[in-house]
Design a protein around this motif. Structure first.
Motif, PDB file in Angstrom:
ATOM      1  N   ARG A 242      -1.271  -5.734   4.100  1.00 34.18           N
ATOM      2  CA  ARG A 242       0.118  -5.309   3.941  1.00 34.18           C
ATOM      3  C   ARG A 242       1.008  -5.764   5.096  1.00 34.18           C
ATOM      4  O   ARG A 242       2.195  -5.424   5.132  1.00 34.18           O
ATOM      5  CB  ARG A 242       0.188  -3.780   3.841  1.00 34.18           C
ATOM      6  CG  ARG A 242      -0.703  -3.185   2.769  1.00 34.18           C
ATOM      7  CD  ARG A 242      -0.313  -1.756   2.438  1.00 34.18           C
ATOM      8  NE  ARG A 242      -0.411  -0.834   3.552  1.00 34.18           N
ATOM      9  CZ  ARG A 242      -1.407   0.015   3.757  1.00 34.18           C
ATOM     10  NH1 ARG A 242      -2.421   0.038   2.899  1.00 34.18           N
ATOM     11  NH2 ARG A 242      -1.418   0.831   4.777  1.00 34.18           N
ATOM     12  N   THR A 245       4.719  -7.095   4.933  1.00 31.79           N
ATOM     13  CA  THR A 245       5.764  -6.252   4.337  1.00 31.79           C
ATOM     14  C   THR A 245       6.073  -5.014   5.173  1.00 31.79           C
ATOM     15  O   THR A 245       6.905  -4.200   4.767  1.00 31.79           O
ATOM     16  CB  THR A 245       5.333  -5.787   2.933  1.00 31.79           C
ATOM     17  OG1 THR A 245       4.171  -4.941   3.037  1.00 31.79           O
ATOM     18  CG2 THR A 245       5.023  -6.978   2.050  1.00 31.79           C
ATOM     19  N   ARG A 246       5.439  -4.868   6.311  1.00 32.31           N
ATOM     20  CA  ARG A 246       5.549  -3.612   7.053  1.00 32.31           C
ATOM     21  C   ARG A 246       6.751  -3.553   7.990  1.00 32.31           C
ATOM     22  O   ARG A 246       7.070  -2.486   8.516  1.00 32.31           O
ATOM     23  CB  ARG A 246       4.267  -3.359   7.856  1.00 32.31           C
ATOM     24  CG  ARG A 246       3.059  -3.080   6.957  1.00 32.31           C
ATOM     25  CD  ARG A 246       1.831  -2.727   7.762  1.00 32.31           C
ATOM     26  NE  ARG A 246       2.088  -1.588   8.600  1.00 32.31           N
ATOM     27  CZ  ARG A 246       1.856  -1.553   9.897  1.00 32.31           C
ATOM     28  NH1 ARG A 246       1.379  -2.622  10.533  1.00 32.31           N
ATOM     29  NH2 ARG A 246       2.100  -0.460  10.604  1.00 32.31           N
ATOM     30  N   SER A 248      10.889  -4.920   8.506  1.00 28.87           N
ATOM     31  CA  SER A 248      12.060  -5.531   7.873  1.00 28.87           C
ATOM     32  C   SER A 248      12.531  -6.730   8.693  1.00 28.87           C
ATOM     33  O   SER A 248      12.112  -6.913   9.844  1.00 28.87           O
ATOM     34  CB  SER A 248      13.186  -4.502   7.770  1.00 28.87           C
ATOM     35  OG  SER A 248      13.666  -4.163   9.062  1.00 28.87           O
ATOM     36  N   VAL A 254       8.994  -0.573   7.764  1.00 30.12           N
ATOM     37  CA  VAL A 254       9.208  -0.350   6.337  1.00 30.12           C
ATOM     38  C   VAL A 254       8.100   0.584   5.856  1.00 30.12           C
ATOM     39  O   VAL A 254       6.920   0.225   5.916  1.00 30.12           O
ATOM     40  CB  VAL A 254       9.167  -1.675   5.540  1.00 30.12           C
ATOM     41  CG1 VAL A 254       9.350  -1.395   4.045  1.00 30.12           C
ATOM     42  CG2 VAL A 254      10.230  -2.637   6.041  1.00 30.12           C
ATOM     43  N   GLN A 259       7.570  -0.856   0.526  1.00 30.02           N
ATOM     44  CA  GLN A 259       7.075  -2.209   0.738  1.00 30.02           C
ATOM     45  C   GLN A 259       7.001  -2.976  -0.580  1.00 30.02           C
ATOM     46  O   GLN A 259       6.728  -2.402  -1.642  1.00 30.02           O
ATOM     47  CB  GLN A 259       5.697  -2.166   1.401  1.00 30.02           C
ATOM     48  CG  GLN A 259       5.749  -1.664   2.835  1.00 30.02           C
ATOM     49  CD  GLN A 259       4.367  -1.493   3.447  1.00 30.02           C
ATOM     50  OE1 GLN A 259       3.377  -2.037   2.946  1.00 30.02           O
ATOM     51  NE2 GLN A 259       4.292  -0.739   4.541  1.00 30.02           N
ATOM     52  N   ASP A 260       7.245  -4.287  -0.503  1.00 31.04           N
ATOM     53  CA  ASP A 260       7.167  -5.164  -1.664  1.00 31.04           C
ATOM     54  C   ASP A 260       5.702  -5.523  -1.915  1.00 31.04           C
ATOM     55  O   ASP A 260       5.144  -6.402  -1.253  1.00 31.04           O
ATOM     56  CB  ASP A 260       8.002  -6.425  -1.413  1.00 31.04           C
ATOM     57  CG  ASP A 260       8.001  -7.365  -2.603  1.00 31.04           C
ATOM     58  OD1 ASP A 260       7.336  -7.063  -3.621  1.00 31.04           O
ATOM     59  OD2 ASP A 260       8.658  -8.419  -2.509  1.00 31.04           O
ATOM     60  N   ARG A 261       5.100  -4.860  -2.867  1.00 30.63           N
ATOM     61  CA  ARG A 261       3.672  -5.034  -3.104  1.00 30.63           C
ATOM     62  C   ARG A 261       3.329  -6.421  -3.633  1.00 30.63           C
ATOM     63  O   ARG A 261       2.173  -6.845  -3.537  1.00 30.63           O
ATOM     64  CB  ARG A 261       3.174  -3.940  -4.058  1.00 30.63           C
ATOM     65  CG  ARG A 261       3.333  -2.562  -3.431  1.00 30.63           C
ATOM     66  CD  ARG A 261       2.855  -1.421  -4.283  1.00 30.63           C
ATOM     67  NE  ARG A 261       3.071  -0.187  -3.528  1.00 30.63           N
ATOM     68  CZ  ARG A 261       2.181   0.789  -3.413  1.00 30.63           C
ATOM     69  NH1 ARG A 261       1.006   0.712  -4.015  1.00 30.63           N
ATOM     70  NH2 ARG A 261       2.456   1.864  -2.702  1.00 30.63           N
ATOM     71  N   GLN A 263       4.141  -9.007  -2.236  1.00 30.82           N
ATOM     72  CA  GLN A 263       3.874  -9.822  -1.054  1.00 30.82           C
ATOM     73  C   GLN A 263       2.585  -9.425  -0.335  1.00 30.82           C
ATOM     74  O   GLN A 263       2.226 -10.033   0.672  1.00 30.82           O
ATOM     75  CB  GLN A 263       5.046  -9.721  -0.078  1.00 30.82           C
ATOM     76  CG  GLN A 263       6.335 -10.326  -0.588  1.00 30.82           C
ATOM     77  CD  GLN A 263       7.406 -10.349   0.483  1.00 30.82           C
ATOM     78  OE1 GLN A 263       7.153 -10.741   1.624  1.00 30.82           O
ATOM     79  NE2 GLN A 263       8.612  -9.926   0.131  1.00 30.82           N
ATOM     80  N   TRP A 264       1.905  -8.426  -0.819  1.00 30.60           N
ATOM     81  CA  TRP A 264       0.629  -8.065  -0.206  1.00 30.60           C
ATOM     82  C   TRP A 264      -0.373  -9.194  -0.454  1.00 30.60           C
ATOM     83  O   TRP A 264      -0.358  -9.850  -1.491  1.00 30.60           O
ATOM     84  CB  TRP A 264       0.102  -6.763  -0.793  1.00 30.60           C
ATOM     85  CG  TRP A 264       0.866  -5.553  -0.327  1.00 30.60           C
ATOM     86  CD1 TRP A 264       1.942  -5.524   0.507  1.00 30.60           C
ATOM     87  CD2 TRP A 264       0.609  -4.187  -0.695  1.00 30.60           C
ATOM     88  NE1 TRP A 264       2.370  -4.228   0.691  1.00 30.60           N
ATOM     89  CE2 TRP A 264       1.577  -3.395  -0.035  1.00 30.60           C
ATOM     90  CE3 TRP A 264      -0.325  -3.559  -1.515  1.00 30.60           C
ATOM     91  CZ2 TRP A 264       1.625  -2.002  -0.157  1.00 30.60           C
ATOM     92  CZ3 TRP A 264      -0.293  -2.184  -1.644  1.00 30.60           C
ATOM     93  CH2 TRP A 264       0.666  -1.415  -0.980  1.00 30.60           C
TER      94      TRP A 264
END
Length: 407
Positions: A242, A245-246, A248, A254, A259-261, A263-264
């Motif tokens: 993650r 995405t953690r 900003s 974030v 978070q935008d999953r 992008q995981w």
């Protein structure tokens, strides 16, 4: 000068632990290794602006530090044998294979620090201080003790290694189980420092997170029948998946639910789940596996709303039984709040007895979810006053601003 500063910062993050580990392996002296490594960086600060950043900064630093060590040993007349050992090669970070089959210098250092003759906390503290380049104050914060206490603990550990003649090597395979528990604790704390830095402008230290993942993989390979080794490797993979995405673009934390999953890192998640399945085959579930299972609950949920908080609460119940720590209790309270409502979580927070920024931030978040804006704002202000990490402060300021604006 900015390019030089960036190069030095990068070299410190990437090379410090390996540099010190290599020097200790040659000289067998913790203090000498750390002092010469520090002086090598000081010389780089003086000479790189004039001569330019070398093509191989790590090799330059090692060569400089080794020459400093040779000079000190020569002045101290400590004997030709040790001098020959230090001067034997110009290749940086070379490591001989030993009877365990592991040639990694950092892993050697961890296993040396984790000798059973040392107290458990001393083993972990010494390895963390030496491996990461964290200051004594930062290591003290990781353990929740005063800096003076940590300084004495480190000094006593080094002295005992010297006085007892504890060898700098990975022990033979049949002795590994006596040290594995402490070794895993070291790697776990290294990863935690990479995952949430204890101070500074950055929330993340990817260099430490990547190193912890690498070391966890090595130990899992070294002791394949230890389910906790695989559990820790799984945990590091699932958590680090993650990372992108953690934070900003403006450097603020974030939270997980925002978070935008998409992008995981799915390949890292798949690898973590595979490791977790391998660990589960042993039917001996320990704290690292339980934490990995919690991380897996988040990793497999398509959206934040799909997260199985009831299962996470049960996993925290099991983790609390094995590791009854304030951090586990805090995370369990949050899980209860997410599954049973914010008031249920707030009631648990009242019983924790801790008053650090994590408690205040958690309380603020639950008060906000419960619609109690005024006490939530006050809790966010208190949390801000108790944290030095700028990424966390950015998140807290955003939430506070939303409340003050009536958002």
């Amino acid at each position: 000068m900015t390019a030089v500063s960036d190069a030095l910062t990068s070299a410190f993050q990437e090379e410090w632990g390996q540099l010190v580990a290599t020097l200790i392996g040659w000289a067998g002296d913790w203090d000498l290794a750390e002092e010469c490594a520090q002086e090598a960086f000081a010389r780089a600060l003086r000479t790189w602006p004039r001569d330019g950043v070398p093509d191989r900064p790590g090799a330059w630093l090692l060569t400089t530090a080794r020459r400093l060590a040779i000079d000190r040993l020569r002045r101290a007349t400590l004997g030709e044998a040790k001098l020959r050992q230090l001067a034997v090669t110009e290749e940086p970070f070379a490591a001989d294979q030993d009877e365990s089959g592991i040639g990694d210098e950092r892993l050697r250092l961890i296993f040396t620090c984790c000798h059973p003759a040392l107290a458990f906390e001393a083993r972990v503290s010494l390895a963390l201080r030496t491996l990461t380049g964290l200051s004594t104050a930062e290591v003290a914060r990781a353990f929740g003790v005063p800096e003076a206490t940590m300084a004495k603990r480190l000094a006593r550990a080094k002295q005992k290694i010297r006085d007892a003649g504890i060898p700098y090597r990975i022990p033979p395979a049949h002795l590994l189980p006596h040290r594995t528990h402490a070794v895993l604790a070291v790697i776990y704390l290294v990863f935690n420092e990479g995952y949430v830095a204890t101070s500074g402008a950055d929330l993340l230290r990817p260099d430490l997170a990547h190193e912890a993942i690498r070391l966890a993989a090595l130990v899992a390979e070294l002791v394949p029948d230890d389910p906790e080794a695989r559990g820790l490797h799984a945990l590091t993979l699932l958590q680090h998946a993650r990372a992108a995405t953690r934070v900003s673009p403006d450097g603020a934390l974030v939270p997980l639910e925002e978070q935008d999953r998409a992008q995981w890192d799915q390949s890292m998640i798949a690898a973590g789940l595979t490791e977790l399945r391998h660990a589960a085959r042993h039917e001996n579930v320990g704290p690292y596996q339980l934490q990995a299972m919690i991380a897996a609950c988040h990793a497999i949920a398509p959206t934040a709303a799909d997260t199985d908080w009831a299962r996470i609460t049960l996993l925290y119940d099991a983790l609390s039984a094995q590791v009854p720590s304030p951090t586990v209790a805090l995370n369990r309270a949050i899980a209860v709040a997410m599954s049973s409502g914010p008031d249920a979580g707030l009631a648990l927070l009242d019983d924790l007895g801790r008053r650090d920024h994590l408690l205040h931030a958690a309380r603020a978040d639950l008060l906000r979810r419960a619609g109690r804006s005024a006490p939530a704002a006050e809790a966010y202000r208190t949390a801000l006053a108790h944290t030095s990490n700028e990424a966390e402060r950015g998140y807290l300021r955003r939430r506070l601003g939303e409340l003050e604006a009536g958002g």
